[in-house]
Design a protein around this motif. Structure first.
Motif, mmCIF file in Angstrom:
data_model
loop_
_atom_site.group_PDB
_atom_site.id
_atom_site.type_symbol
_atom_site.label_atom_id
_atom_site.label_comp_id
_atom_site.label_asym_id
_atom_site.label_seq_id
_atom_site.Cartn_x
_atom_site.Cartn_y
_atom_site.Cartn_z
ATOM 1 N N ASP A 91 0.968 -1.229 0.044
ATOM 2 C CA ASP A 91 0.229 0.047 0.109
ATOM 3 C C ASP A 91 0.881 1.125 0.100
ATOM 4 N N ARG A 92 0.909 1.806 -0.944
ATOM 5 C CA ARG A 92 1.994 3.100 -1.232
ATOM 6 C C ARG A 92 1.564 4.134 -0.259
ATOM 7 N N GLU A 93 0.230 4.340 0.160
ATOM 8 C CA GLU A 93 -0.260 5.439 1.043
ATOM 9 C C GLU A 93 0.481 5.036 2.597
ATOM 10 N N GLU A 94 0.336 3.552 2.790
ATOM 11 C CA GLU A 94 1.149 3.156 4.041
ATOM 12 C C GLU A 94 2.260 3.198 4.033
ATOM 13 N N LEU A 95 3.135 3.023 3.118
ATOM 14 C CA LEU A 95 4.502 2.907 2.835
ATOM 15 C C LEU A 95 5.293 4.509 3.020
ATOM 16 N N CYS A 96 4.559 5.261 2.164
ATOM 17 C CA CYS A 96 5.155 6.641 1.983
ATOM 18 C C CYS A 96 4.174 7.981 2.243
ATOM 19 N N GLY A 97 3.007 7.618 2.767
ATOM 20 C CA GLY A 97 2.057 8.714 2.867
ATOM 21 C C GLY A 97 1.967 9.758 1.629
ATOM 22 N N ARG A 98 2.177 11.023 1.732
ATOM 23 C CA ARG A 98 1.903 11.951 0.969
ATOM 24 C C ARG A 98 3.143 12.121 0.055
ATOM 25 N N SER A 99 4.224 11.707 0.316
ATOM 26 C CA SER A 99 5.628 11.950 -0.445
ATOM 27 C C SER A 99 5.443 11.197 -1.731
ATOM 28 N N LEU A 100 5.807 12.166 -2.645
ATOM 29 C CA LEU A 100 5.755 11.900 -4.131
ATOM 30 C C LEU A 100 6.400 10.853 -4.346
ATOM 31 N N GLU A 101 7.750 10.496 -4.003
ATOM 32 C CA GLU A 101 8.650 9.355 -4.204
ATOM 33 C C GLU A 101 8.374 8.523 -3.307
ATOM 34 N N CYS A 102 8.172 7.185 -4.014
ATOM 35 C CA CYS A 102 7.967 5.919 -2.997
ATOM 36 C C CYS A 102 8.827 4.676 -3.482
ATOM 37 N N SER A 103 9.979 4.267 -2.841
ATOM 38 C CA SER A 103 10.308 2.984 -3.333
ATOM 39 C C SER A 103 10.765 2.136 -2.146
ATOM 40 N N ILE A 104 11.114 0.980 -2.618
ATOM 41 C CA ILE A 104 11.569 -0.162 -1.444
ATOM 42 C C ILE A 104 13.012 -0.458 -1.909
ATOM 43 N N HIS A 105 13.799 -0.027 -0.877
ATOM 44 C CA HIS A 105 15.162 -0.437 -0.986
ATOM 45 C C HIS A 105 15.447 -1.768 -0.680
ATOM 46 N N LEU A 106 16.199 -2.708 -1.542
ATOM 47 C CA LEU A 106 16.632 -3.971 -1.502
ATOM 48 C C LEU A 106 17.870 -4.189 -1.223
ATOM 49 N N GLU A 107 18.556 -5.037 -0.397
ATOM 50 C CA GLU A 107 19.970 -5.366 -0.327
ATOM 51 C C GLU A 107 20.187 -6.553 -0.504
ATOM 52 N N VAL A 108 20.811 -6.799 -1.719
ATOM 53 C CA VAL A 108 20.759 -8.453 -2.302
ATOM 54 C C VAL A 108 22.229 -8.772 -1.929
ATOM 55 N N ILE A 109 22.373 -9.789 -1.358
ATOM 56 C CA ILE A 109 23.819 -10.549 -0.892
ATOM 57 C C ILE A 109 23.936 -11.883 -1.568
#
Ligand code: CA
Ligand code: CA
Ligand code: CA
Ligand code: CA
Length: 395
Positions: A91-109
């Motif tokens: 849910d973009r709204e839950e993740l980032c609220g009103r912020s225009l940019e919304c992304s999930i940062h993944l660290e692959v090891i």
């Protein structure tokens, strides 16, 4: 990529080298995907293994794993095919609220050799939130005397989405009295005002009910509504009014003190103290009237106060004012004309204007003995006088 498996944690030089390597990996391994919010479980996001230059066969042996700060379970990699997929509801709204940019940062090891990759998954907004008003109903109080073009602020709606999905426009249901004026301000909010386009009249309509709708810019668009309840407050714009402008009253003279002459009634279309009425003799009323009549200021009853004598005065004109109790009062007028009816309350008066006495015994028949004048202060039949002499006298 070459990496020494030898570990000597005590060596600061090696640590520095490791750090530099990690930074270099972070810079070179950046992969970017995007996925809309609210897609179903299993939705394809990207061929992550392939895009990072890893063979499918080496994923398991090299302990391929994904770490993401805070939202570990949203995205998952299938180790069999190296595909990144949506694992649970995003849910973009839950993740980032009103912020225009919304992304999930993944660290692959991966191990052997240790490599760290950084993957950005952009979460794209969908229009899944309708505009919302904070209240279900907005109540406004408007004085009926407000002039056309007067403005009244309204509360706008908000939309949890971003970009066009949260860009709101407004409309008001078509009506005779109000328009809507919307101005955008810098803070991406709107200033909403209700504009009076036709004067309201409380005596005609006390309450106006309107519907304000907010429409977002999504495709398809979503809407939210709020009821506007407009109470029109009273202004003192009606003067008291009598049923008639002239009341003709006939009253017997000698009517006793306290006799009811008339009970006046005026009405006022306003509300509250603006419709409460006080009855008064107008400034035109002469003292002789005030000495004969009295008016009850509360109920409009005019009663007899002094002695009414037809012979003294048989017609009274009484100008009455009805004044409302507003601080800026308005006045209505009427006239009560009281005509007195004569009663036979005066005995005839006899005046002997000339007399020649004594009468001589040989006075010839027809000699005038006395001239008698009769009068009666009453009028009509009451004032007509008849004269007669005692019978069996020589006159
Ligand atoms: Ca929306
Ligand atoms: Ca959304
Ligand atoms: Ca009024
Ligand atoms: Ca009034």
């Amino acid at each position: 990529m070459v990496y020494s498996q030898r570990r000597s944690p005590g060596s600061p030089r090696l640590l520095l080298w490791l750090l530099l390597l990690a930074v270099w990996e972070a810079g070179s391994g950046q992969v970017h995907y995007s996925v809309p919010e609210e897609v179903k479980h299993g939705t394809f996001v990207g061929r992550i293994a392939q895009d990072l230059g890893l063979e499918q066969a080496e994923l398991v042996p090299r302990l391929f794993r994904v770490a993401s700060k805070g939202h570990r379970d949203l995205l998952e990699v299938n180790l069999q095919n190296g595909i990144l997929f949506v694992n649970s509801r995003i849910d973009r709204e839950e993740l980032c609220g009103r912020s225009l940019e919304c992304s999930i940062h993944l660290e692959v090891i991966v191990d052997r050799p240790l490599q760290v990759f950084h993957v950005e998954v952009e979460v794209k907004d969908i229009n899944d939130n309708p505009p919302r008003f904070f209240r279900q109903e907005q109540r406004l109080f408007i004085l009926e005397s407000r002039i056309v073009d007067s403005r009244f602020p309204l509360e706008g709606a908000s939309d949890m989405d971003v970009g066009a999905n949260a860009e709101l426009r407004y409309k008001l249901n078509p009506n005779e009295y109000f328009d809507l004026d919307v101005k955008a301000n810098e803070e991406e909010t709107n200033i909403l005002e209700l504009v009076l386009k036709k004067a309201v009249d409380r005596e005609e309509i006390q309450e106006h009910l309107l519907l304000l709708t907010a429409i977002d810019g999504g495709k398809p668009e979503l809407t939210g509504t709020v009821q506007l309840l407009i109470n029109v407050l009273d202004a003192n714009d009606n003067a008291p009014k009598f049923d008639k402008s002239v009341y003709n009253i006939r009253l017997l003279e000698n009517a006793p003190n306290g006799t009811l002459v008339i009970k006046l009634n005026a009405s006022d279309a306003d509300d509250g103290i603006n419709k409460e009425i006080v009855y008064l003799f107008s400034d035109l009323v002469l003292d002789n009237v005030k000495s004969k009549f009295i008016i009850d200021s509360n109920n409009g009853e005019i009663t007899v106060k002094g002695e009414l004598d037809y012979e003294d005065c048989n017609l009274y004109e009484i100008n009455i004012d009805a004044v409302d109790r507003s601080p800026f009062p308005l006045t209505g007028h009427c006239k009560v004309i009281v005509k007195l009816l004569d009663e036979n309350d005066n005995t005839p008066e006899m005046v002997i204007t000339s007399i020649s006495l004594p009468v001589q015994e040989d006075a010839p028949v027809g000699t005038v003995i006395a001239l008698i004048s009769l009068s009666d202060r009453d009028s009509g039949l009451n004032g007509q006088v008849t004269c007669s002499l005692t019978p069996h006298v020589p006159f």
